[in-house]
Design an enzyme around this catalytic site. Structure first.
Site: not given
Ligand code: UT7
Length: 335
Positions: A115, A256, A286
């Protein structure tokens, strides 16, 4: 002595597949509810790429970025793709993107930092510009998370989605604009909290690794949550302190998009007004390496990201890896 070259983001672009997987549809697949997913994560729906690999997300994002800058693919010197769901282990997805977009003069490689992949790749790309070695570096964050998601595991399948987004780095035309500072961190002690156990050289694919579902994402959500909240807030506060910024000075936090509660904790620590936080987790979930450039591109397309604004990018992910980047935005708003 010649003046320091600063790298700047000079164009953005993104691509999301059309197919939407809603919370309601997930209710039919696993034991979950729309209410649980929204209150625990902030996610309402995510996109799914039905055909092709991650390069099918990255290439259209790259082309959109080049179009927005008005340049040809042949002008690109370097392509860096941040991904943990490459089309295959090798060749790199960056090479596949190069061929798809016709960037004949670029050399290409992937960055694996989960990520945090985009911020790690962005900082890597900046080094080539700042060293004066290259003039046009394309940095792409792209992940087809649906390819490594177990749609019988409610702990993970509600979280992830597919997307690709790209930025172009070039030498800045103004020393006060561009990528100003960064802090990046890793801690391999987090290796067992969020990982894909099988398929690599440690556990090469066998019938057994497949039966044991080792090719899917495994996450100890609670453990990751605890360190992510601290890690993202700490590094965001650190980059503000290093640059003498208060919450009032920062125009945008680009976090994020893993969990709305993590984003909120980070925002509070930075003392930011909620209106200054880019959030699209509700639409996309995500998307791993794509979340941050996807926000940048969407906000720029909406005319909300303006030249001169102070933007803090912040991420936390598997590894563990985490970091923050301060960008003084250098592109005029899309009119
Ligand atoms: O992007 C890379 C970094 N990743 C992250 O930052 C993610 C960090 N972690 C998280 O965002 C959160 O931990 C999750 C969203 C993954 C989970 O939220 P949580 O509040 O930590 O829930 P939990 O894992 O503690 O689970 C609470 C309960 C459990 O039931 P019991 O044991 O209390 O009976 C789970 O089994 O919720 C259950 N649960 C679900 N229930 C309905 C877990 N997933 C679901 C689900 N639907 N999809």
């Amino acid at each position: 002595m010649s003046e320091r070259i600063r790298a700047a983001i000079t164009a953005v672009g993104h691509y999301v597949p059309e197919k939407i997987l809603s919370n309601k549809e997930l209710e039919k697949m696993v034991d979950t509810t729309d209410e649980w997913i929204v209150t625990r994560t902030g996610i309402r729906e995510r996109r799914i790429l039905e055909q092709g690999g991650t390069s099918e997300l990255a290439a259209p994002a790259a082309l959109a970025c080049l179009k927005n800058r008005g340049i040809e693919a042949g002008e690109i010197d370097v392509i860096i793709v941040a991904t943990i769901s490459p089309d295959m282990f090798f060749p790199s997805t960056a090479c596949l993107v190069q061929e798809k977009i016709g960037a004949k003069n670029a050399w290409c490689f992937d960055v694996s930092a989960a990520c945090s992949g985009f911020v790690f790749a962005l900082v890597t790309g900046c080094q080539f510009i700042e060293a004066g070695t290259y003039k046009k570096v394309l940095v792409i964050g792209s992940d087809k998370m649906s390819a490594i998601t177990d749609y019988t595991d409610r702990n993970t399948c509600v979280l992830f989605g597919d997307a690709g987004a790209a930025v172009l780095l070039e030498p800045s035309d103004d020393p006060n604009l561009g990528v100003m500072d960064h802090r990046l961190y890793s801690d391999g002690a987090g290796k067992n909290a969020l990982y894909q156990k099988g398929g690599g050289s440690l556990n090469p694919p066998t019938y057994q690794t497949i039966d044991n579902k080792m090719h899917y994402i495994y996450q100890d959500g609670k453990s990751v949550f605890k360190v992510a909240v601290i890690g993202m807030a700490d590094v965001s506060a650190e980059i503000m302190k290093r640059n003498n910024l208060t919450g009032a000075d920062v125009d945008w936090l680009v976090p994020h998009q893993a969990n709305l509660r993590i984003i909120d904790a980070c925002r509070e620590r930075m003392n930011l007004d909620p209106s200054k936080v880019m959030i699209n987790i509700d639409k996309y979930g995500n998307t791993t390496a794509a979340t941050i450039p996807l926000c940048l591109s969407e906000w720029w397309h909406a005319g909300k990201l303006k030249r001169g604004q102070k933007v803090v990018l912040s991420s936390f992910g598997a590894g563990y890896t985490w970091g923050a980047v301060l960008v003084n935005w250098s592109i005029d708003p899309k009119s």
